[in-house]
Design an enzyme around this catalytic site. Structure first.
Site, PDB file in Angstrom:
ATOM      1  N   HIS A 179     -28.445   3.019 -33.797  1.00 39.17           N
ATOM      2  CA  HIS A 179     -28.959   1.851 -33.078  1.00 39.17           C
ATOM      3  C   HIS A 179     -29.188   0.635 -33.984  1.00 39.17           C
ATOM      4  O   HIS A 179     -28.576  -0.417 -33.814  1.00 39.17           O
ATOM      5  CB  HIS A 179     -30.301   2.191 -32.405  1.00 39.17           C
ATOM      6  CG  HIS A 179     -30.276   3.401 -31.539  1.00 39.17           C
ATOM      7  ND1 HIS A 179     -29.737   3.403 -30.269  1.00 39.17           N
ATOM      8  CD2 HIS A 179     -30.750   4.653 -31.737  1.00 39.17           C
ATOM      9  CE1 HIS A 179     -29.884   4.603 -29.729  1.00 39.17           C
ATOM     10  NE2 HIS A 179     -30.486   5.379 -30.602  1.00 39.17           N
ATOM     11  N   ASP A 180     -30.116   0.777 -34.932  1.00 42.85           N
ATOM     12  CA  ASP A 180     -30.626  -0.394 -35.653  1.00 42.85           C
ATOM     13  C   ASP A 180     -29.593  -1.112 -36.521  1.00 42.85           C
ATOM     14  O   ASP A 180     -29.619  -2.344 -36.613  1.00 42.85           O
ATOM     15  CB  ASP A 180     -31.852  -0.003 -36.487  1.00 42.85           C
ATOM     16  CG  ASP A 180     -33.013   0.447 -35.608  1.00 42.85           C
ATOM     17  OD1 ASP A 180     -33.004   0.128 -34.402  1.00 42.85           O
ATOM     18  OD2 ASP A 180     -33.919   1.121 -36.115  1.00 42.85           O
TER      19      ASP A 180
END
Length: 311
Positions: free
Chosen positions: A240-241
């Site tokens: 995600h990040d």
């Protein structure tokens, strides 16, 4: 000239890898790193920022701890995903330096004030610190170029049926960010669930053979386990990040749309949902650039290329 950024994060395996990517990229100048509570408790996420910067030999970057709980709610953590330390898996060093004495908001404000050009804020955890900054320092809004967040979803949630974890932890803070008038770039689950790292990619990172690529592979070994649950239907683990940092480095590997986004703070079933006006039904002007797709191979190649920086 390198793009000045502040990273506000809650490490977290994918936050840690976002830090690795950012600090391997000469296009970016990381001016400060602040920690938020989220993936783990505030003490642990701050410690994890310091452990990662110790590993990466970057004690020169100012670090400060942020809010200990959301604006109006009790803290929820994702220890089921990230383990007891928040970075379970590899053996990471103990911090070799201390954080600044001030708060995350004070460090962000000082960094903005002293910068000769507008700064991009990258926020990969709950939006609590960023919202506190925006509310307490309206005079500094013009010094913020944009806010790039990992959070939300146009479609399905990953913490509740409607809500993604980071937004769900502090929906009031996220709503402040989206309605601030500052350009927001949203890396939600629609794109991050396509940015999956497969088992073969982990072996590719491990084969790069430097200490940092080895740690990244070990972080991913642990992160993979949670995502093997067949309910997700994943081949690998969604990273995600790092999508936030990857978008700053290579926007061409992402597909985006300009849309209005609001955050549901009250709903019986939908608290923490990012409501994306995809079909322009509200008449509201777009306030966000929303990532909807990614060239997965391009994303993996970027990570592999930057991991060689640490040779």
């Amino acid at each position: 000239m390198a793009l000045p950024i502040i990273i506000d994060c809650d490490p977290g395996h994918d936050d840690a890898i976002a830090l690795v990517l950012a600090l391997a990229s000469p296009e970016l100048e990381v001016k400060a790193i602040t920690s938020s509570a989220g993936n783990q408790t505030p003490e642990k996420t701050l410690r994890n920022v310091l452990r990662m910067l110790t590993l990466l030999k970057r004690p020169d970057i100012p670090v400060a701890g942020g809010a200990v709980k959301p604006l109006m709610r009790e803290l929820i953590i994702a220890d089921n995903v990230h383990g007891e330390s928040g970075l379970d898996g590899p053996a990471l060093p103990e911090p070799s330096f201390a954080p600044q004495s001030g708060t995350a908001v004070e460090l962000m404000a000082k960094t903005l004030r002293e910068s000769s050009q507008p700064v991009t804020i990258v926020s990969t955890g709950p939006q609590t610190n960023v919202a506190l900054l925006l509310n307490s320092h309206p005079e500094l809004h013009a010094k913020i170029a944009r806010i790039v967040i990992m959070g939300g979803a146009m479609g399905l949630g990953n913490w509740t049926p409607a809500a993604e974890f980071n937004i769900y932890v502090d929906p009031e803070a996220a709503e402040i960010v989206f309605q601030s008038g500052i350009p927001v770039v949203m890396a939600g689950l629609d794109v991050t669930h396509k940015a999956q790292i497969h088992a073969a990619d982990i072996e590719r990172f491990r084969a790069i053979g430097n200490p940092i690529s080895t740690i990244v592979a070990e972080l991913l070994d642990f992160f993979m386990e949670y995502h093997k649950d067949e309910k997700w239907g994943f081949v690998g683990a969604p990273l995600h990040d790092p999508c936030t940092i990857a978008w700053l480095l290579k926007p061409e590997i992402f597909t985006t749309v300009e849309r209005w986004v609001g955050v549901e703070t009250q709903g019986k079933y939908t608290q923490g949902m990012t409501v994306v006006d995809y079909y322009f039904l509200t008449g509201n002007k777009p306030n966000a650039t929303v990532m909807v797709d990614v060239d997965r191979q391009g994303f993996v190649d970027l990570l592999a290329e930057r991991l060689q920086y640490y040779a």
